[in-house]
Write a protein that holds these residues in place. Structure first.
Motif, PDB file in Angstrom:
ATOM      1  N   LEU A  60     -10.784   0.975   5.010  1.00 31.72           N
ATOM      2  CA  LEU A  60      -9.730   0.681   4.060  1.00 31.72           C
ATOM      3  C   LEU A  60     -10.937   0.962   2.745  1.00 31.72           C
ATOM      4  N   ASN A  61     -12.306   1.270   3.119  1.00 35.51           N
ATOM      5  CA  ASN A  61     -13.668   1.717   2.110  1.00 35.51           C
ATOM      6  C   ASN A  61     -13.315   3.659   2.278  1.00 35.51           C
ATOM      7  N   ARG A  62     -12.583   3.615   3.207  1.00 36.67           N
ATOM      8  CA  ARG A  62     -12.408   5.364   3.294  1.00 36.67           C
ATOM      9  C   ARG A  62     -11.384   6.050   2.741  1.00 36.67           C
ATOM     10  N   ASN A  63     -10.760   4.934   2.247  1.00 38.01           N
ATOM     11  CA  ASN A  63      -9.796   5.461   1.589  1.00 38.01           C
ATOM     12  C   ASN A  63      -8.813   6.808   2.205  1.00 38.01           C
ATOM     13  N   LEU A  64      -7.578   7.124   3.315  1.00 39.53           N
ATOM     14  CA  LEU A  64      -7.591   7.829   4.445  1.00 39.53           C
ATOM     15  C   LEU A  64      -6.133   7.681   3.595  1.00 39.53           C
ATOM     16  N   LEU A  65      -5.754   8.843   3.769  1.00 41.40           N
ATOM     17  CA  LEU A  65      -4.102   8.567   4.023  1.00 41.40           C
ATOM     18  C   LEU A  65      -3.790   8.409   4.640  1.00 41.40           C
ATOM     19  N   THR A  66      -3.625   8.045   4.830  1.00 40.07           N
ATOM     20  CA  THR A  66      -2.869   7.297   6.241  1.00 40.07           C
ATOM     21  C   THR A  66      -2.387   5.458   6.176  1.00 40.07           C
ATOM     22  N   THR A  67      -3.389   4.706   5.233  1.00 43.19           N
ATOM     23  CA  THR A  67      -3.527   3.488   4.246  1.00 43.19           C
ATOM     24  C   THR A  67      -2.409   2.927   3.402  1.00 43.19           C
ATOM     25  N   GLY A  83       0.021   4.621  -9.522  1.00 43.92           N
ATOM     26  CA  GLY A  83       2.236   4.216  -9.571  1.00 43.92           C
ATOM     27  C   GLY A  83       2.920   3.584  -8.453  1.00 43.92           C
ATOM     28  N   ALA A  84       3.437   4.311  -7.874  1.00 42.27           N
ATOM     29  CA  ALA A  84       3.941   2.180  -6.844  1.00 42.27           C
ATOM     30  C   ALA A  84       4.905   1.552  -7.569  1.00 42.27           C
ATOM     31  N   GLU A  85       6.012   1.694  -7.902  1.00 43.05           N
ATOM     32  CA  GLU A  85       6.598   1.152  -9.378  1.00 43.05           C
ATOM     33  C   GLU A  85       7.382   0.241  -8.549  1.00 43.05           C
ATOM     34  N   GLN A  86       8.031   0.217  -6.988  1.00 47.25           N
ATOM     35  CA  GLN A  86       8.493  -0.431  -6.502  1.00 47.25           C
ATOM     36  C   GLN A  86       8.068  -2.334  -6.216  1.00 47.25           C
ATOM     37  N   THR A  87       6.356  -0.945  -5.804  1.00 49.03           N
ATOM     38  CA  THR A  87       5.456  -2.132  -4.781  1.00 49.03           C
ATOM     39  C   THR A  87       4.746  -3.130  -5.869  1.00 49.03           C
ATOM     40  N   ALA A 107       6.191  -4.276  -8.672  1.00 46.31           N
ATOM     41  CA  ALA A 107       7.435  -4.614  -8.854  1.00 46.31           C
ATOM     42  C   ALA A 107       7.447  -5.906  -7.815  1.00 46.31           C
ATOM     43  N   ASN A 108       7.414  -5.479  -6.205  1.00 44.34           N
ATOM     44  CA  ASN A 108       7.523  -7.106  -5.302  1.00 44.34           C
ATOM     45  C   ASN A 108       6.442  -7.936  -5.561  1.00 44.34           C
ATOM     46  N   LEU A 109       4.931  -6.755  -5.783  1.00 48.11           N
ATOM     47  CA  LEU A 109       4.483  -7.841  -5.743  1.00 48.11           C
ATOM     48  C   LEU A 109       3.998  -8.662  -7.075  1.00 48.11           C
ATOM     49  N   LYS A 110       4.563  -8.488  -7.643  1.00 47.03           N
ATOM     50  CA  LYS A 110       5.105  -9.420  -9.226  1.00 47.03           C
ATOM     51  C   LYS A 110       5.762 -10.582  -9.216  1.00 47.03           C
ATOM     52  N   GLU A 111       6.951 -10.245  -7.516  1.00 48.75           N
ATOM     53  CA  GLU A 111       8.196 -11.116  -7.133  1.00 48.75           C
ATOM     54  C   GLU A 111       7.375 -12.297  -7.099  1.00 48.75           C
ATOM     55  N   THR A 112       7.109 -11.333  -5.333  1.00 52.67           N
ATOM     56  CA  THR A 112       6.129 -12.696  -4.687  1.00 52.67           C
ATOM     57  C   THR A 112       5.088 -12.688  -4.132  1.00 52.67           C
ATOM     58  N   GLY A 113       3.924 -11.929  -4.855  1.00 53.49           N
ATOM     59  CA  GLY A 113       2.587 -11.393  -4.361  1.00 53.49           C
ATOM     60  C   GLY A 113       2.073 -11.886  -2.947  1.00 53.49           C
ATOM     61  N   LYS A 114       2.731 -11.317  -2.272  1.00 55.29           N
ATOM     62  CA  LYS A 114       2.415 -10.591  -0.611  1.00 55.29           C
ATOM     63  C   LYS A 114       2.950  -9.345  -0.096  1.00 55.29           C
ATOM     64  N   GLY A 115       1.926  -8.555   0.725  1.00 54.55           N
ATOM     65  CA  GLY A 115       1.929  -7.495   1.190  1.00 54.55           C
ATOM     66  C   GLY A 115       0.517  -7.393   2.615  1.00 54.55           C
ATOM     67  N   VAL A 116       0.759  -6.292   3.077  1.00 49.82           N
ATOM     68  CA  VAL A 116       0.198  -5.909   4.216  1.00 49.82           C
ATOM     69  C   VAL A 116      -0.758  -4.666   4.335  1.00 49.82           C
ATOM     70  N   VAL A 170       2.071   4.547  -0.021  1.00 47.58           N
ATOM     71  CA  VAL A 170       0.824   4.656   0.664  1.00 47.58           C
ATOM     72  C   VAL A 170       0.125   5.152  -0.829  1.00 47.58           C
ATOM     73  N   ILE A 171      -1.035   4.388   0.003  1.00 47.18           N
ATOM     74  CA  ILE A 171      -2.534   3.759  -1.014  1.00 47.18           C
ATOM     75  C   ILE A 171      -3.897   4.285  -0.698  1.00 47.18           C
ATOM     76  N   THR A 172      -3.816   5.072  -1.887  1.00 44.11           N
ATOM     77  CA  THR A 172      -4.984   6.195  -1.565  1.00 44.11           C
ATOM     78  C   THR A 172      -6.733   5.770  -2.111  1.00 44.11           C
TER      79      THR A 172
END
Length: 135
Positions: A13-20, A53-57, A59-68, A35-37
């Motif tokens: 995670l701390n490498r901030n890879l483009l595949t995150t 950015g990541a507006e939909q992400t 909005a989803n977090l504000k609704e459910t608080g869950k992510g991976v 994609v989270i950089t």
């Protein structure tokens, strides 16, 4: 959580890879992947994420608080490795030490010209390898 997975998650995670990526879901189970950089795993229980950015992400977090979070890496032979980090949104900051910390991290990236909207603070719920296949 298994110590080796915690350390692997921190390193990747701390490498901030483009595949995150960060996958989220809304209350109706509509899935979104972004994609989270700019992220930082600051300790065994906490991840900071710059949101510019990541507006939909968001909005989803504000609704459910869950992510991976998922980080995928491959080697020259095409073998995959990485981690999946299951999280819950703990805080949504627009100031303070964590905000300043992630802002400095953002400013050290090619995305420095994007204004930081929020510092999202996540509590780590679980960590799994990228693949659970066994031979």
């Amino acid at each position: 959580m298994e110590r080796s997975l915690v350390e692997k998650a921190r390193e990747l995670l701390n490498r901030n890879l483009l595949t995150t990526t960060l996958s989220t879901v809304d209350k109706e189970y509509n899935v979104n992947v972004a994609v989270i950089t700019v992220v930082e795993m600051v300790d065994d229980e906490t991840i900071l994420c710059a949101r510019f950015g990541a507006e939909q992400t968001y909005a989803n977090l504000k609704e459910t608080g869950k992510g991976v979070f998922m980080v995928l890496v491959t080697d020259e032979q095409g073998r995959k490795d990485g981690v999946r980090v299951y999280v819950e949104l703990a805080e949504d900051l627009t100031e303070g030490p964590y905000y300043d910390r992630i802002k400095a991290r953002l400013e050290a990236t090619p995305y420095r010209d994007f204004p930081l909207k929020n510092c999202l603070v996540f509590k780590i719920i679980g960590i799994a390898p990228i693949s659970t296949l066994r031979r």
